[in-house]
Write an enzyme that holds these catalytic residues in place. Structure first.
Site, short mmCIF file in Angstrom:
data_model
loop_
_atom_site.label_atom_id
_atom_site.label_comp_id
_atom_site.label_asym_id
_atom_site.label_seq_id
_atom_site.Cartn_x
_atom_site.Cartn_y
_atom_site.Cartn_z
N LYS A 176 -14.57 -13.30 28.18
CA LYS A 176 -14.77 -13.15 26.74
C LYS A 176 -14.08 -14.29 26.04
O LYS A 176 -13.14 -14.88 26.57
CB LYS A 176 -14.15 -11.82 26.26
CG LYS A 176 -14.81 -11.28 25.01
CD LYS A 176 -16.13 -10.62 25.37
CE LYS A 176 -16.79 -9.99 24.18
NZ LYS A 176 -17.94 -9.17 24.62
P1 NAD Z 1 -22.64 -8.53 14.51
O1 NAD Z 1 -21.63 -9.47 13.96
O2 NAD Z 1 -24.05 -8.96 14.65
O3 NAD Z 1 -22.65 -7.19 13.61
C1 NAD Z 1 -21.47 -6.49 13.33
C2 NAD Z 1 -21.75 -5.39 12.31
O4 NAD Z 1 -20.52 -4.68 12.08
C3 NAD Z 1 -22.18 -5.91 10.96
O5 NAD Z 1 -23.06 -4.97 10.34
C4 NAD Z 1 -20.86 -5.99 10.18
O6 NAD Z 1 -21.04 -5.90 8.76
C5 NAD Z 1 -20.13 -4.78 10.72
N1 NAD Z 1 -18.69 -4.97 10.67
C6 NAD Z 1 -18.00 -6.10 11.00
N2 NAD Z 1 -16.67 -5.89 10.80
C7 NAD Z 1 -16.55 -4.63 10.36
C8 NAD Z 1 -15.43 -3.83 9.97
N3 NAD Z 1 -14.19 -4.33 9.99
N4 NAD Z 1 -15.66 -2.55 9.57
C9 NAD Z 1 -16.92 -2.04 9.54
N5 NAD Z 1 -18.01 -2.75 9.89
C10 NAD Z 1 -17.82 -4.01 10.29
O7 NAD Z 1 -22.03 -8.04 15.90
P2 NAD Z 1 -22.82 -7.40 17.13
O8 NAD Z 1 -23.23 -8.49 18.04
O9 NAD Z 1 -23.81 -6.41 16.63
O10 NAD Z 1 -21.63 -6.64 17.88
C11 NAD Z 1 -21.19 -5.35 17.44
C12 NAD Z 1 -20.38 -4.71 18.57
O11 NAD Z 1 -21.21 -4.60 19.75
C13 NAD Z 1 -19.15 -5.47 19.03
O12 NAD Z 1 -18.16 -4.54 19.44
C14 NAD Z 1 -19.63 -6.25 20.23
O13 NAD Z 1 -18.58 -6.59 21.11
C15 NAD Z 1 -20.57 -5.23 20.84
N6 NAD Z 1 -21.59 -5.78 21.74
C16 NAD Z 1 -22.46 -6.74 21.32
C17 NAD Z 1 -23.45 -7.21 22.19
C18 NAD Z 1 -24.49 -8.21 21.75
O14 NAD Z 1 -25.41 -8.47 22.53
N7 NAD Z 1 -24.41 -8.78 20.56
C19 NAD Z 1 -23.51 -6.72 23.49
C20 NAD Z 1 -22.62 -5.73 23.90
C21 NAD Z 1 -21.67 -5.27 23.01
#
Ligand code: NAD
Length: 432
Positions: A122
């Site tokens: 990561k």
């Molecule tokens: P992203 O940045 O695309 O979206 C994040 C979302 O969460 C947005 O809607 C944002 O407004 C909201 N957010 C951000 N900070 C916040 C806070 N402090 N309080 C409330 N809402 C908040 O991110 P993503 O890629 O969708 O990732 C989201 C989660 O999923 C993370 O934990 C990431 O590690 C996990 N994840 C992502 C992927 C991927 O393929 N992108 C894969 C596995 C896990």
């Protein structure tokens, strides 16, 4: 209900470099399950710490040219036993070495659970991406890539998008790396745009993968997935495509949230319209046709399915008792604390844990890496069908372990992941 295993307070020893609340949680979960499995003490000790960690600080010039800020960045490779390492890069204002290390460890188990030939990694940059212009985002990304250029590579460590990063950021990482080595290297990152060798259906993969598991999870608690009410915390990459997939499966998405707050309509949201609104207005706030409520109110809504898909630690000891959902499908990494897990188990909530539920992302990232290396690209139908097969079969394996070992799904998923990694470690032996 499966009896719970008591949470253990992780004893990290004095002066542990990775100490942070999230690392405590990740090691606490690992210790609990490794002890239950009777894992070899030496292997257990070895797996608690990452194999390689890079911490960098570098100057970042704001658009107002007279302002230069020192920024911290991290890349942690937890396990190099299984092949190259794999994991996202997140941009967030509070990211630190311990958080990135915990996430790298979770990636190790996740890769092993879905059987992709990677160890976990990561990365993170401690910066608020929402405050950056496009030019600033590009400068931070290219400079951070240069700082970690010697530890990434298609055979070494392959980044992907995560919180606060996206396809465009991956394109800049790929371009910076390629400029450095003198030729195009698409396989150095995944989750890049298809024009650069990204896989079709990678963008939707994590959210879609979550929802592939809804019918099976629903069966475990006698919930009808058709018409099941769903609330999603986070409407970024994971949350948005989970909402779209749920909608397509005729579940009823009644609430979604982002950092500005949550929109709620008990009759069901128009998910496509909410997504368009965010594309045009950046945040959900102001979206018509729904009530605007506090983002954290999502966790107490009277729904069948709760999908945390934003940040870690959001379901905790102070709000777990308010959860009314029968199912939680974890899109975010580490959204549920160990204390909350114990409360939810008492309430008989069925949890599909992060390391299983959100593994669709790394699965299609693996497909993308394979396609880039072979220079032979698959159709959308091929990608989606293979993703579904892997997700559903991983769920079945984990569920079987949960039943036979009489443990919850998180412990069962960890057993599957840890067992595979420990077997590989033992058979490789110790160098020299
Ligand atoms: P992203 O940045 O695309 O979206 C994040 C979302 O969460 C947005 O809607 C944002 O407004 C909201 N957010 C951000 N900070 C916040 C806070 N402090 N309080 C409330 N809402 C908040 O991110 P993503 O890629 O969708 O990732 C989201 C989660 O999923 C993370 O934990 C990431 O590690 C996990 N994840 C992502 C992927 C991927 O393929 N992108 C894969 C596995 C896990």
């Amino acid at each position: 209900m499966a009896p719970g295993i008591l949470a253990m307070e992780a004893d990290l020893g004095p002066g542990n470099e990775f100490n942070s609340p999230m690392y405590h949680e990740a090691v606490g979960q690992f210790d609990k399950v490794a002890t239950l499995m009777g894992l070899d003490d030496n292997v257990m000790d070895r797996l608690r710490s990452p194999q390689k960690s890079t911490v960098v600080s570098f100057p970042f010039r704001h658009d107002t040219y007279n302002e230069v800020e020192t920024i911290f960045g991290y890349r942690v490779q937890h396990l190099t036993t299984m092949g190259p390492t794999k994991g996202g890069i997140r941009y967030a204002p509070d990211v630190d070495l311990g958080e990135v290390t915990a996430l790298a460890m979770l990636m190790t188990w996740k890769c092993a659970i879905v059987g992709v030939p990677f160890g976990g990694a990561k990365g993170g940059v401690r910066i608020n991406p929402m405050e950056l212009s496009r030019a600033e985002l590009q400068r931070v990304t290219r400079r951070f890539t240069m700082e970690i250029i010697n530890v990434i590579g298609p055979e070494q460590d392959i980044p992907a998008p995560d919180l606060g990063t996206n396809e465009q950021v991956m394109a800049w990482v790929m371009d910076t790396y390629s400029q450095h080595v003198g030729h195009a290297v698409p396989a150095v990152v995944t989750g890049k745009p298809p024009a650069l060798g990204g896989s079709v259906a990678r963008r939707e993969a994590t959210g879609r993968g979550l929802m592939f598991l809804l019918p099976q999870a629903a069966m475990a608690r006698d919930v009808d997935p058709v018409g099941a009410t769903v609330a999603i915390h986070g409407f970024g990459n994971v949350g948005r495509y989970a909402a779209i997939a749920a909608d397509q499966m005729n579940a009823k998405v009644v609430a979604v949230s982002d950092i500005s707050g949550a929109v709620y309509n008990r009759d069901g949201l128009d998910v496509a319209a909410a997504a368009r609104w965010v594309d045009e207005n950046r945040f959900l706030e102001g979206y018509p046709d729904a009530d605007f409520i506090d983002g954290d109110a999502i966790f107490g809504l009277d729904v069948d399915v709760l999908v945390p898909a934003a940040i870690q630690g959001v379901v905790h000891k102070d709000n777990a008792a308010d959860v009314k959902a029968r199912l939680i499908i974890e899109g975010a990494n580490s959204p549920t604390t160990i204390a909350a897990d114990d409360i939810l188990r008492e309430k008989d909530v069925f949890i599909v844990p992060d390391i299983l539920a959100n593994a669709g992302g790394v699965t299609v990232s693996y497909f993308e890496w394979v396609q880039d290396i072979q220079k032979y690209f698959w159709t959308e139908n091929e990608v989606v069908a293979r993703l579904r097969e892997i997700m559903v079969s991983a769920f079945d394996d984990v569920h079987q372990i949960a039943v036979s070992e009489k443990v919850d799904m998180r412990s069962a998923a960890l057993i599957k992941g840890i067992r595979r990694v420990a077997d590989a470690k033992l058979v490789r032996g110790i160098f020299p």
